[in-house]
Write an enzyme that holds these catalytic residues in place. Structure first.
Site, PDB file in Angstrom:
ATOM      1  N   LYS A 101       0.802  -1.224   0.000  1.00  0.00           N
ATOM      2  CA  LYS A 101       0.000   0.000   0.000  1.00  0.00           C
ATOM      3  C   LYS A 101       0.835   1.274   0.000  1.00  0.00           C
ATOM      4  CE  LYS A 101      -4.213  -1.787   0.184  1.00  0.00           C
ATOM      5  NZ  LYS A 101      -5.202  -1.587  -0.904  1.00  0.00           N
ATOM      6  N   GLU A 123      -9.719   5.867   2.865  1.00  0.00           N
ATOM      7  CA  GLU A 123     -10.516   4.796   3.445  1.00  0.00           C
ATOM      8  C   GLU A 123      -9.586   3.625   3.703  1.00  0.00           C
ATOM      9  OE1 GLU A 123      -9.441   2.836   0.049  1.00  0.00           O
ATOM     10  OE2 GLU A 123     -10.118   4.923   0.152  1.00  0.00           O
ATOM     11  N   SER A 389       1.642  -9.808  -0.427  1.00  0.00           N
ATOM     12  CA  SER A 389       1.278  -8.392  -0.390  1.00  0.00           C
ATOM     13  C   SER A 389       1.399  -7.731   0.968  1.00  0.00           C
ATOM     14  CB  SER A 389      -0.154  -8.220  -0.918  1.00  0.00           C
ATOM     15  OG  SER A 389      -1.049  -9.033  -0.190  1.00  0.00           O
TER      16      SER A 389
END
Length: 408
Positions: A101, A123, A389
């Site tokens: 991210k 969000e 991830s």
């Protein structure tokens, strides 16, 4: 509602988005009139900003010196022995903040500065995007407000504490299922109310154009690195198969990006089946969803007979989303990516396997991709890359609650 008229963007063939912001029949800009000036500003300026050599140097500098890229490509020897294939893990869990991210958060925060914005909203579901955004904003001196479902706040408490430590204001979404969908709704409302000074850093390849394309570009660093790393390790830039979990879909697009036009590479996206496809508690959009408009774009999402969004369920907060990004919807419809679904129980078992065979505790989201390895067709010499991830620190309470910390 304003649709997709007035945009004049373009992007590489590999990305597949047209000048109107569509991937085939999915995408576009379906936003309230009050929000359209924000979207129009982004559409008109993002390509020139991203294409500016000064911006690229600054972005790459942050990725190298702050995020810690390139992330390693790790050969999972013992897992490979178990599964009868050559399994490599792209270690996005080793990024600063513990997931992929941060790639997008840094990129969009730098873009927000170029746009003259002083405040950022975001969000988050699993909390990783919230932490990454709070981190980027702290580093760049931007005010940060993060919307998070009340349920996710409870089950991702470590990440909530991290966001607050970084100076972000965590705002609970108390409506609906109190998860990622509802946090996204609240963030959209905030952006409508604060159009001048605020940039919305969407954490996945969802939302109105240009967000899916922009996020994909920032995350494409994953597959760009993979090409070079595979060349060094196996003598060719392409694996046989790439597997990644899919919620909204940013980590998957990131590792698929430079291979979309290489038809010999098998691409597999793994969604959350939750408690089962017929249980009413699932998040497997491609198996259960239909075409419609969700969060500003035409895509696939789970809906009832009246077109209302159905609640999604997954043991992993980051996959607890009722839709997928429009590019993923297009890739599913055209058959370029095969989509599979993994249950909560299967994901939990896969997390234990990786932890005890390789000494790597994965995020619950990633565990879904790992679980698919045991179910898919594979061969001894096949090179399979899994996008790892995120790391599992944030999920330890969930793992313990399911008894996974006990010795066998």
């Amino acid at each position: 509602m304003k649709s997709d008229e007035g945009t004049n963007t373009s992007s590489p063939e590999a990305c597949g988005v047209d000048e109107r912001g569509y991937y085939g029949e999915f995408g576009g800009q379906f936003v309230p009139e009050l929000l359209f000036p924000n979207i129009e500003e982004l559409s008109e300026r993002y390509l020139s900003i991203l294409g500016d050599p000064g911006f690229e140097r600054e972005f790459q500098g942050f990725l190298a010196d702050y995020v810690g890229r390139p992330t390693p490509l790790y050969f999972a020897e013992r897992l490979s022995e178990d599964l009868g294939a050559q399994i490599y893990l792209k270690r996005e869990d080793l990024n600063h903040t513990g997931a992929h991210k941060i790639n997008n958060a840094i990129g969009q925060a730098l873009l927000a500065k170029r746009l003259g914005k002083t405040r950022v909203i975001a969000e988050t579901g699993a909390g990783q995007h919230g932490v990454a955004t709070a981190t980027a904003c702290a580093r760049l001196g931007l005010q940060c407000d993060v919307y998070m479902g009340e349920l996710d706040i409870a089950r991702q408490a470590p990440n909530v504490k991290r966001m607050k430590m970084l100076g972000a204001n965590v705002i609970p979404a108390t409506s609906g299922s109190r998860t990622l969908k509802d946090a996204t709704n609240e963030a959209m409302r905030d952006w409508i109310a604060h159009p001048v000074d605020t940039h919305y850093i969407i954490g996945s390849v969802v939302g109105p154009h240009p967000f899916p394309d922009m996020v994909a570009r920032f995350q494409s660093v994953i597959s760009a690195e993979l090409q070079q790393q595979l060349t060094e390790k196996i003598g060719r830039s392409s694996p046989d198969t790439i597997v990644a979990c899919v919620g909204g879909g940013s980590n998957a697009i990131g590792i698929f990006y430079h291979y979309l036009s290489e038809k010999q590479v098998r691409l597999v996206g793994v969604e959350a089946a939750g408690e089962g496809l017929t249980s009413g508690k699932s998040a497997a959009t491609t198996a259960l969803g239909r075409k419609g408009v969700l969060h500003g774009s035409m895509t696939l999402f789970m809906q009832d007979e009246d077109g209302q969004v159905e609640e999604a369920h997954s043991v992993s907060a980051g996959l607890d989303y009722p839709g997928i990004g429009p590019q993923h919807a297009h890739l599913f419809e055209t058959g370029r990516v095969r989509f599979a679904s993994i249950s909560d129980e299967e994901a939990l078992r896969a997390a234990v396997q990786l932890s005890r065979r390789e000494g790597i505790i994965p995020a619950l989201e990633t565990a879904h991709a790992l679980a698919e390895l045991a179910k898919m067709e594979r061969s001894q010499g096949e090179v399979i890359v899994v996008n790892l991830s995120g790391r599992g620190d944030k999920d330890m309470e969930t793992y313990m609650a399911h008894g996974l910390g006990e010795s066998e």
